[in-house]
Design a protein around this motif. Structure first.
Motif, PDB file in Angstrom:
ATOM      1  N   SER A   1       1.041  -1.192   0.107  1.00  0.00           N
ATOM      2  CA  SER A   1       0.203  -0.243   0.189  1.00  0.00           C
ATOM      3  C   SER A   1       1.074   0.906   0.387  1.00  0.00           C
ATOM      4  CB  SER A   1      -0.736   0.312   1.416  1.00  0.00           C
ATOM      5  OG  SER A   1      -0.596  -0.181   2.646  1.00  0.00           O
ATOM      6  N   ARG A   2      -0.020   2.202  -0.491  1.00  0.00           N
ATOM      7  CA  ARG A   2       0.766   3.325   0.014  1.00  0.00           C
ATOM      8  C   ARG A   2       2.072   3.259   1.573  1.00  0.00           C
ATOM      9  NH1 ARG A   2      -0.601  10.402  -1.519  1.00  0.00           N
ATOM     10  NH2 ARG A   2       0.979  11.021  -1.193  1.00  0.00           N
TER      11      ARG A   2
ATOM     12  N   ASP B   1       0.821  12.497   1.891  1.00  0.00           N
ATOM     13  CA  ASP B   1       0.538  13.870   1.649  1.00  0.00           C
ATOM     14  C   ASP B   1      -0.641  14.976   3.128  1.00  0.00           C
ATOM     15  OD1 ASP B   1      -0.310  13.044  -1.226  1.00  0.00           O
ATOM     16  OD2 ASP B   1      -2.375  12.095  -0.399  1.00  0.00           O
ATOM     17  N   ALA B   2      -0.017  15.413   3.218  1.00  0.00           N
ATOM     18  CA  ALA B   2      -0.008  16.903   4.227  1.00  0.00           C
ATOM     19  C   ALA B   2      -1.252  16.428   4.956  1.00  0.00           C
ATOM     20  CB  ALA B   2       1.281  18.123   3.836  1.00  0.00           C
ATOM     21  N   GLY B   3      -1.576  16.678   5.754  1.00  0.00           N
ATOM     22  CA  GLY B   3      -2.877  17.112   6.795  1.00  0.00           C
ATOM     23  C   GLY B   3      -3.885  15.771   6.353  1.00  0.00           C
ATOM     24  N   VAL B   4      -3.421  14.746   5.921  1.00  0.00           N
ATOM     25  CA  VAL B   4      -4.536  13.049   6.186  1.00  0.00           C
ATOM     26  C   VAL B   4      -3.516  12.311   6.551  1.00  0.00           C
ATOM     27  CG1 VAL B   4      -5.167  12.025   4.377  1.00  0.00           C
ATOM     28  CG2 VAL B   4      -5.212  13.833   3.448  1.00  0.00           C
TER      29      VAL B   4
ATOM     30  N   ALA C   1       3.294  13.262   7.095  1.00  0.00           N
ATOM     31  CA  ALA C   1       4.155  13.351   6.398  1.00  0.00           C
ATOM     32  C   ALA C   1       5.133  15.041   6.366  1.00  0.00           C
ATOM     33  CB  ALA C   1       3.325  14.169   5.405  1.00  0.00           C
ATOM     34  N   ASP C   2       5.300  15.802   7.951  1.00  0.00           N
ATOM     35  CA  ASP C   2       5.454  16.695   8.281  1.00  0.00           C
ATOM     36  C   ASP C   2       7.013  15.754   8.010  1.00  0.00           C
ATOM     37  OD1 ASP C   2       3.568  18.419   8.060  1.00  0.00           O
ATOM     38  OD2 ASP C   2       2.956  18.796   9.537  1.00  0.00           O
ATOM     39  N   SER C   3       6.613  15.338   9.741  1.00  0.00           N
ATOM     40  CA  SER C   3       8.212  14.216   9.770  1.00  0.00           C
ATOM     41  C   SER C   3       9.100  13.810   9.130  1.00  0.00           C
ATOM     42  CB  SER C   3       7.903  13.145  10.432  1.00  0.00           C
ATOM     43  OG  SER C   3       7.147  12.950  11.597  1.00  0.00           O
ATOM     44  N   LEU C   4       8.392  13.551   7.218  1.00  0.00           N
ATOM     45  CA  LEU C   4       9.317  13.375   6.443  1.00  0.00           C
ATOM     46  C   LEU C   4       9.646  14.052   5.846  1.00  0.00           C
ATOM     47  CD1 LEU C   4       7.003  10.365   4.556  1.00  0.00           C
ATOM     48  CD2 LEU C   4       9.015  10.402   5.969  1.00  0.00           C
ATOM     49  N   TYR C   5       8.824  15.215   5.444  1.00  0.00           N
ATOM     50  CA  TYR C   5       9.679  16.861   5.304  1.00  0.00           C
ATOM     51  C   TYR C   5      10.356  17.846   5.718  1.00  0.00           C
ATOM     52  CZ  TYR C   5       4.767  17.406   2.605  1.00  0.00           C
ATOM     53  OH  TYR C   5       3.762  16.369   1.570  1.00  0.00           O
TER      54      TYR C   5
ATOM     55  N   PRO D   1       6.826  20.760   1.265  1.00  0.00           N
ATOM     56  CA  PRO D   1       6.318  21.244  -1.131  1.00  0.00           C
ATOM     57  C   PRO D   1       5.956  22.301  -0.525  1.00  0.00           C
ATOM     58  CG  PRO D   1       5.898  19.344  -0.152  1.00  0.00           C
ATOM     59  CD  PRO D   1       6.077  19.421   1.014  1.00  0.00           C
ATOM     60  N   ARG D   2       5.893  23.148  -1.656  1.00  0.00           N
ATOM     61  CA  ARG D   2       4.867  24.672  -2.266  1.00  0.00           C
ATOM     62  C   ARG D   2       3.454  23.735  -2.626  1.00  0.00           C
ATOM     63  NH1 ARG D   2       9.884  27.148  -4.663  1.00  0.00           N
ATOM     64  NH2 ARG D   2      11.206  28.042  -3.491  1.00  0.00           N
ATOM     65  N   GLN D   3       2.881  25.124  -2.647  1.00  0.00           N
ATOM     66  CA  GLN D   3       0.892  24.957  -3.056  1.00  0.00           C
ATOM     67  C   GLN D   3       1.223  24.442  -4.357  1.00  0.00           C
ATOM     68  OE1 GLN D   3      -1.499  24.969  -1.678  1.00  0.00           O
ATOM     69  NE2 GLN D   3      -2.819  24.141  -2.948  1.00  0.00           N
ATOM     70  N   GLY D   4       0.658  22.953  -4.779  1.00  0.00           N
ATOM     71  CA  GLY D   4       0.834  22.449  -6.503  1.00  0.00           C
ATOM     72  C   GLY D   4       2.371  21.731  -6.728  1.00  0.00           C
TER      73      GLY D   4
END
Length: 372
Positions: free
Chosen positions: A203-204, A239-242, A249-253, A260-263
């Protein structure tokens, strides 16, 4: 005590002991199997303040369920032929605490148990009343042989065990995800890479955790393609926020060195970090692997030459992709001798074309569905 009373007492005791031992054995084995899910549930409920101990948790839950059954048995006083029915509330609670799904990371709710639990308990009470009435109508069976009384209890315990398993979460992938998540909490990156390694399913979330663990072990480009991969570059980040795992996701970033920037696409985000001073060291392997996942060999070779010394001793995935690039372009001169890689590739093509532990297999058999 008369001989008949003594026989009935021994039969009743044997039934109670047999049912008790079967329940304890089932509960311990089932809770050990479900321990990763319970560990995640404990983390979510305590907001990360406490941890679940599989050893202590298994025995404490089993003890509580046994005490519940003892109280139900003393209160209901069912005929010995139906003694196993007193375990229904315990099996129900065991199913309830192990019916854990991915939505717990967003919010813990009762779900279907808000109606299933009271309905089941009502049906249990009606069933208990019914079997007592049935025994009264059919007469006294106390003089029957113990085996004829024991068998209905064993059958009931079997059916209750099957029902418990069917109501609890037995999804293979979610168990792998929860076990990998728990291993990450303990910093056991090697264990993460071993969980579900023999399975062809992924899975993802499981792919993201494997990639992160391999990166932590400095083995990402060497072992990434040892595993089934999820939908191209989507298997690199969340995905951030999910919230679908305890790993956010924030830990990975933060690990990679920026958000990441928007889009911004996943590949574009990783490339930007590599070309700026904000990116950390692991982001280069993430970026180069993202190019391999997208099968962009030309861009990969260009970036590899820009960031690395292209010589013998490259990580496995990089070397295999580099060989494939120059094999497709025979007019170009390879940067070093590909004799060993050529031999390995010919062996892969002729002897083991289904060997998945190569970038070559991924390149030949995977369809890219995600283009961002």
């Amino acid at each position: 005590m008369t001989e008949s009373s003594s026989t009935r007492y021994k039969t009743a005791r044997s039934i109670r002991i047999a049912c008790g031992l079967l329940f304890i054995l089932f509960s311990v084995c089932y809770l050990c199997f479900q321990s990763p899910l319970l560990e995640m549930l404990q983390k979510v409920l305590s907001e990360g303040q406490t941890t679940y101990s599989p050893q202590w948790g298994t025995w404490i839950i089993t003890l509580i369920l046994c005490l519940l059954q003892w109280g139900i048995s003393a209160w209901m006083r069912l005929p010995e032929r139906w003694h196993a029915l007193t375990y229904i509330p315990s099996f129900l609670l065991l199913s309830f605490v192990t019916d854990v799904h991915k939505d717990i990371y967003e919010a813990v709710t009762l779900g279907r148990w808000i109606w299933l639990l009271p309905l089941s308990l009502l049906l249990f009470w009606l069933l208990s009343w019914g079997v007592r009435r049935l025994e009264m109508l059919l007469g006294d069976y106390r003089n029957q042989k113990g085996w004829s009384t024991l068998m209905p209890n064993l059958l009931t315990m079997y059916l209750l065990s099957v029902g418990c398993v069917s109501l609890g979460n037995t999804d293979e992938l979610f168990h792998y995800e929860a076990a990998a998540d728990a291993a990450l909490l303990h910093g056991d990156y090697r264990k993460v890479t071993e969980i579900g390694a023999g399975s062809g399913r992924t899975s993802r979330e499981l792919t993201v955790m494997r990639v992160y663990a391999l990166s932590r072990m400095d083995s990402l480009p060497d072992r990434l393609f040892d595993y089934p991969l999820h939908d191209g570059t989507r298997g690199l980040l969340l995905d951030a926020g999910v919230a679908t795992t305890w790993l956010r996701a924030d830990s990975l970033y933060a690990y990679l060195g920026g958000t990441p920037r928007q889009g911004e696409s996943i590949t574009g985000y990783l490339r930007r970090l590599c070309y700026t001073d904000t990116g950390n060291h692991p982001v280069l392997d993430y970026y180069l692997c993202a190019l391999l996942l997208r099968k962009e060999l030309e861009v990969f070779v260009k970036e590899l030459d820009y960031f690395c010394y292209v010589e013998e001793g490259l990580p496995k995935a990089y070397a295999e992709a580099l060989y494939l690039y120059y094999r497709q372009r025979p007019s170009l001169k390879p940067p070093y001798d590909f004799a060993d890689l050529e031999q390995a590739y010919e062996h892969y093509r002729k002897v083991s074309p289904e060997d998945r532990r190569h970038y070559w297999y991924y390149y030949d058999h995977t369809t890219i569905r995600y283009e961002k």
